[in-house]
Design a protein around this motif. Structure first.
Motif, short mmCIF file in Angstrom:
data_model
loop_
_atom_site.label_atom_id
_atom_site.label_comp_id
_atom_site.label_asym_id
_atom_site.label_seq_id
_atom_site.Cartn_x
_atom_site.Cartn_y
_atom_site.Cartn_z
N GLY A 70 0.78 -1.23 0.00
CA GLY A 70 0.00 0.00 0.00
C GLY A 70 0.81 1.27 0.00
N TYR A 71 2.13 1.15 -0.13
CA TYR A 71 2.97 2.36 -0.16
C TYR A 71 2.95 2.96 -1.56
CZ TYR A 71 4.92 1.31 4.44
OH TYR A 71 5.08 1.08 5.78
N SER A 72 2.95 4.26 -1.60
CA SER A 72 2.99 5.00 -2.86
C SER A 72 3.88 6.22 -2.66
CB SER A 72 1.59 5.44 -3.29
OG SER A 72 1.05 6.35 -2.35
N ASP A 73 4.05 7.01 -3.70
CA ASP A 73 4.88 8.21 -3.58
C ASP A 73 4.34 9.17 -2.52
OD1 ASP A 73 6.45 7.20 -5.57
OD2 ASP A 73 5.57 8.42 -7.16
N ALA A 74 3.03 9.13 -2.28
CA ALA A 74 2.42 10.06 -1.34
C ALA A 74 2.64 9.68 0.12
CB ALA A 74 0.92 10.17 -1.62
N ARG A 143 -8.48 -11.28 -6.06
CA ARG A 143 -8.86 -10.93 -4.69
C ARG A 143 -8.24 -9.62 -4.23
NH1 ARG A 143 -7.93 -14.92 -0.11
NH2 ARG A 143 -9.27 -13.36 0.90
N LEU A 144 -7.12 -9.24 -4.81
CA LEU A 144 -6.44 -8.03 -4.36
C LEU A 144 -7.24 -6.76 -4.66
CD1 LEU A 144 -2.69 -8.74 -5.19
CD2 LEU A 144 -3.93 -9.08 -3.08
N GLY A 145 -8.21 -6.88 -5.58
CA GLY A 145 -9.08 -5.73 -5.82
C GLY A 145 -9.91 -5.36 -4.61
N ASP A 146 -10.07 -6.29 -3.66
CA ASP A 146 -10.84 -6.04 -2.44
C ASP A 146 -9.97 -5.59 -1.28
OD1 ASP A 146 -13.16 -6.90 -3.79
OD2 ASP A 146 -12.71 -9.00 -3.31
N ASP A 152 -4.57 2.90 -5.76
CA ASP A 152 -4.44 2.81 -7.21
C ASP A 152 -3.77 1.50 -7.64
OD1 ASP A 152 -5.62 5.26 -7.43
OD2 ASP A 152 -3.73 6.37 -7.62
N VAL A 153 -2.88 0.97 -6.78
CA VAL A 153 -2.22 -0.29 -7.12
C VAL A 153 -3.24 -1.41 -7.20
CG1 VAL A 153 -0.55 -2.01 -6.33
CG2 VAL A 153 -0.02 0.42 -6.12
N GLY A 154 -4.19 -1.44 -6.25
CA GLY A 154 -5.24 -2.45 -6.29
C GLY A 154 -6.10 -2.34 -7.52
N THR A 155 -6.43 -1.11 -7.91
CA THR A 155 -7.22 -0.89 -9.13
C THR A 155 -6.48 -1.39 -10.36
OG1 THR A 155 -8.25 1.05 -8.11
CG2 THR A 155 -8.42 0.83 -10.50
N LEU A 156 -5.18 -1.08 -10.41
CA LEU A 156 -4.37 -1.50 -11.55
C LEU A 156 -4.27 -3.03 -11.61
CD1 LEU A 156 -2.43 -0.81 -13.89
CD2 LEU A 156 -0.58 -0.71 -12.20
N ILE A 157 -4.07 -3.66 -10.46
CA ILE A 157 -3.97 -5.11 -10.42
C ILE A 157 -5.27 -5.76 -10.88
CG2 ILE A 157 -3.78 -7.09 -8.87
CD1 ILE A 157 -1.74 -5.49 -7.26
N ARG A 158 -6.39 -5.21 -10.41
CA ARG A 158 -7.67 -5.78 -10.82
C ARG A 158 -7.91 -5.59 -12.32
NH1 ARG A 158 -11.72 -7.95 -8.24
NH2 ARG A 158 -13.81 -7.95 -9.17
N SER A 159 -7.54 -4.43 -12.86
CA SER A 159 -7.69 -4.20 -14.30
C SER A 159 -6.84 -5.18 -15.10
CB SER A 159 -7.30 -2.75 -14.65
OG SER A 159 -8.14 -1.84 -14.00
N ARG A 160 -5.63 -5.39 -14.62
CA ARG A 160 -4.74 -6.33 -15.30
C ARG A 160 -5.31 -7.74 -15.25
NH1 ARG A 160 1.06 -7.60 -12.89
NH2 ARG A 160 0.47 -9.79 -12.87
#
Length: 417
Positions: A70-74, A143-146, A152-160
């Motif tokens: 869950g780490y990001s640039d922010a 499952r990572l979409g949940d 944003d990482v979860g959204t990207l993983i689910r889209s992929r």
């Protein structure tokens, strides 16, 4: 900066550095534990490169741990920011690959077919096993979409995951050919990393291998070829995002300048091109400018220059140079370098399984706890699996590839005699 004379590079059975068969055995005359560093170097083993590839694979592993935690640039700690991009580590791999493949072709002058057979057996067996791991991890990826803290990482993983499931056959064929990195999103969405994110760089390597037996001799004979490579890379970089879109720069022209830096480094190292010549200075200036103008992409170039400095000046010295050399030649780093290929490919499916198991648990509420569990569990599992892959898959594959390559080469020589 002086270059050591007569240092050969017997690491041609590997993607980035030397063959495990060329690694000095414990107690042998070239084992750095039982002899001096100059003697080890005289045998042709460059331990800094062995440790470097282990370090780079750990860098990529760390980046994926951070993203899945869950780490990001922010919200990332400032001291970790320089390590945020695993692409920078892969760029160093690319430079090193150009260096090593140029060394192989410069010494053995392999025809195209024997060279490609040897490279295929080096890349594909372990790669195929890790693709299967990635395929079986697709359910966990969904499952990572949940997950609560991936953003944003979860959204990207689910889209992929959705795109991979929707185009499963096309992705499987593209990955089997190792050409998935050459397909933009307009042709096949998320093709560069459908099953395993890190596999994009394997496709990039394969694209380079397809042209290396012609490109490297051309660069040695014709100075205009350097300008052509730079121009191709520049046009491709400018067109990316306008005419086509790659999630990773896995299309060869987008990274051609990094391979060229590795090839140039080998030419200087092997004295094929004098360091002080106007041609070397001009080509170096052009390639370095292409990298430096892209900001953070200068980091791989800086790291490579540091490593070259240690290789070309093997005399032990004090200060940062000595500390860096000792770290890269440290036993655990050399062992990581030996299994780096399997570790680099297998760690992310394992991370996805571990991260999916944490969805909905109390550990997920804390990024630090999630990171600690991911790092420890998937790290140990990936090292164990990579060690097994090295023994049971990579080494037999390399031996088979070398045998078949030599047979094809001998047959070709017999046919022309």
């Amino acid at each position: 900066m002086a270059r050591p004379a007569g240092v050969c590079l017997p690491f041609t059975e590997d993607v980035v550095t030397h063959s495990p068969s060329a690694t000095p055995a414990a107690g042998s005359p070239s084992d750095p534990k039982t002899t001096s560093r100059p003697a080890a170097r005289a045998s042709g083993w460059i331990p800094e490169l062995e440790g470097l590839r282990g370090l780079l694979s750990l860098w990529v592993f760390l980046v994926h741990c951070l993203g899945l935690s869950g780490y990001s640039d922010a919200n990332m700690p400032r001291w970790l920011m320089p390590l945020r991009s695993g692409t920078l580590a892969v760029d160093v791999f690319i430079i090193l690959s150009g260096f090593v493949i140029a060394s192989l072709l410069g010494r053995e002058r392999l025809p195209w077919l024997p060279f490609m057979v040897r490279r295929w057996f080096r890349l594909f067996p372990a790669y195929a096993v890790c693709l299967l791991l990635g395929f079986f991890a697709l359910g966990a990826m969904g499952r990572l979409g949940d997950a609560t803290n991936l953003g944003d990482v979860g959204t990207l993983i689910r889209s992929r995951w959705v795109q991979t499931e929707d185009h499963l056959t096309a992705h499987a064929v593209a990955h089997a050919l190792m050409l998935h990195g050459a397909l933009p999103n307009e042709i096949l969405p998320y093709s560069t990393g459908a099953f395993v994110d890190a596999a994009w760089s394997i496709s990039l390597e394969w694209q380079f291998y397809l042209i290396a037996p012609w490109l490297i001799p051309l660069l040695q004979r014709r100075m205009w070829a350097w300008g052509a490579c730079a121009l191709i890379a520049l046009v491709a970089i400018m067109a990316n995002g306008r005419l086509y879109h790659f999630d990773f720069a896995a299309f060869l022209p987008l990274k051609l300048h990094y391979f060229a830096i590795g090839i140039l480094s080998w030419m200087v190292h092997s004295r094929r091109l004098p360091l002080e010549s106007p041609a070397t200075i001009g080509v170096s200036a052009g390639l370095f400018w292409m990298v430096l103008m892209r900001g953070t992409e200068a980091i791989p170039l800086f790291l490579w220059c540091v490593i070259l400095g240690m290789i070309w000046n093997p005399t032990p010295s004090a200060g940062l140079n000595s500390l860096t050399r000792r770290f890269l030649c440290w036993g655990p780093m050399l062992k990581m370098g030996l299994i780096f290929y399997g570790f680099y490919l297998c760690h992310q499916p394992l991370q996805i399984w571990v991260r999916a198991a944490l969805v909905g648990s109390t550990y997920e509420s804390s990024r630090a706890q999630t990171f600690a569990i991911l790092f420890a569990v998937s790290g140990v599992a990936a090292i164990a699996l990579a060690s097994l892959l090295h023994i049971a898959v990579e080494k037999p594959g390399m031996a088979c590839g070398k045998h078949l390559s030599n047979w094809l080469r001998a047959r070709g020589q017999a046919a022309t005699s």
